[in-house]
Design an enzyme around this catalytic site. Structure first.
Site, PDB file in Angstrom:
ATOM      1  N   HIS A   9       0.814  -1.215   0.000  1.00  0.00           N
ATOM      2  CA  HIS A   9       0.000   0.000   0.000  1.00  0.00           C
ATOM      3  C   HIS A   9       0.851   1.270   0.000  1.00  0.00           C
ATOM      4  O   HIS A   9       0.486   2.250  -0.640  1.00  0.00           O
ATOM      5  CB  HIS A   9      -0.965   0.006   1.192  1.00  0.00           C
ATOM      6  CG  HIS A   9      -0.268  -0.014   2.518  1.00  0.00           C
ATOM      7  ND1 HIS A   9       0.207  -1.174   3.085  1.00  0.00           N
ATOM      8  CD2 HIS A   9       0.045   0.991   3.375  1.00  0.00           C
ATOM      9  CE1 HIS A   9       0.779  -0.884   4.237  1.00  0.00           C
ATOM     10  NE2 HIS A   9       0.701   0.409   4.433  1.00  0.00           N
ATOM     11  N   CYS A  66       7.857   0.322  -1.420  1.00  0.00           N
ATOM     12  CA  CYS A  66       7.051   0.379  -0.204  1.00  0.00           C
ATOM     13  C   CYS A  66       7.231   1.790   0.344  1.00  0.00           C
ATOM     14  O   CYS A  66       7.846   2.624  -0.313  1.00  0.00           O
ATOM     15  CB  CYS A  66       7.437  -0.716   0.793  1.00  0.00           C
ATOM     16  SG  CYS A  66       9.065  -0.586   1.536  1.00  0.00           S
ATOM     17  N   GLY A  69      11.068   1.868   1.753  1.00  0.00           N
ATOM     18  CA  GLY A  69      12.003   1.035   1.005  1.00  0.00           C
ATOM     19  C   GLY A  69      12.798   0.087   1.885  1.00  0.00           C
ATOM     20  O   GLY A  69      13.398  -0.857   1.401  1.00  0.00           O
ATOM     21  N   ILE A  70      12.802   0.325   3.168  1.00  0.00           N
ATOM     22  CA  ILE A  70      13.584  -0.492   4.101  1.00  0.00           C
ATOM     23  C   ILE A  70      13.061  -1.926   4.151  1.00  0.00           C
ATOM     24  O   ILE A  70      13.819  -2.883   4.036  1.00  0.00           O
ATOM     25  CB  ILE A  70      13.606   0.129   5.516  1.00  0.00           C
ATOM     26  CG1 ILE A  70      14.230   1.518   5.491  1.00  0.00           C
ATOM     27  CG2 ILE A  70      14.310  -0.790   6.504  1.00  0.00           C
ATOM     28  CD1 ILE A  70      15.709   1.564   5.247  1.00  0.00           C
ATOM     29  N   GLY A  71      11.778  -2.082   4.333  1.00  0.00           N
ATOM     30  CA  GLY A  71      11.201  -3.432   4.378  1.00  0.00           C
ATOM     31  C   GLY A  71      11.438  -4.177   3.076  1.00  0.00           C
ATOM     32  O   GLY A  71      11.735  -5.382   3.081  1.00  0.00           O
ATOM     33  N   HIS A  99      28.937  -1.782  -9.836  1.00  0.00           N
ATOM     34  CA  HIS A  99      29.943  -2.228  -8.864  1.00  0.00           C
ATOM     35  C   HIS A  99      29.529  -3.463  -8.079  1.00  0.00           C
ATOM     36  O   HIS A  99      30.391  -4.223  -7.638  1.00  0.00           O
ATOM     37  CB  HIS A  99      30.248  -1.109  -7.873  1.00  0.00           C
ATOM     38  CG  HIS A  99      30.938   0.066  -8.489  1.00  0.00           C
ATOM     39  ND1 HIS A  99      31.605   0.995  -7.736  1.00  0.00           N
ATOM     40  CD2 HIS A  99      31.051   0.474  -9.779  1.00  0.00           C
ATOM     41  CE1 HIS A  99      32.113   1.927  -8.533  1.00  0.00           C
ATOM     42  NE2 HIS A  99      31.778   1.635  -9.774  1.00  0.00           N
TER      43      HIS A  99
END
Length: 151
Positions: A9, A66, A69-71, A99
């Site tokens: 969501h 999300c 973005g961490i999850g 890289h």
């Protein structure tokens, strides 16, 4: 190029925008959901299928959105063979592939600048891993860690 894309969501609106953009670039898009806005859905339900498709070579690259973005990046990096990066600049999206052989792009929908997100995605998709000895050596160390039974 075949792109798997997913988002909960928090990333639903950005995912929808990116699907239209990717299709306008004549890319094959595999949408793993969410297919409707549901404020109680959970990011792993969409991040894991994207990562799995990339790991199984059913998609060339993956994009997950999300809220922060961490999850997304945590979930995707649990899948063997996935190298996911949370990127909010064009430089990071390109450098992550060149890289580190990043194959899944994670985006924080409330963090990333929506004015540059299409360019950021193009940098990710157009970048190629640089096979210089130092990058290959480093990637092999990461792969060895991933394959270690000490985990």
């Amino acid at each position: 190029m075949k792109i798997a894309i997913g988002g909960d969501h928090g990333g639903f609106e950005l995912k929808s925008k990116l699907i239209a953009f990717l299709k306008s670039q004549n890319l094959e898009v595999i949408d793993v959901g969410a297919y409707e806005l549901n404020s109680t859905d959970d990011y792993p339900d969409f991040c894991f299928p994207v990562a799995k498709m990339v790991a199984e070579k059913k998609a060339d690259r993956g994009i997950i959105s999300c809220m922060s973005g961490i999850g997304a990046v945590i979930t995707a990096n649990k899948v063997k063979g996935v190298r996911a990066g949370l990127c909010h600049t064009e430089y990071l999206a390109k450098q992550g592939v060149e890289h580190d052989d990043m194959n899944v792009l994670c985006l924080g929908a409330i963090i990333v600048d929506h004015n540059i997100v299409e360019n950021l995605v193009l940098e990710f998709l157009n970048a190629k891993f640089l096979t210089d000895e130092k990058y290959t050596r480093r990637l092999n160390k990461v792969i060895n860690i991933e394959n270690s039974e000490e985990l």
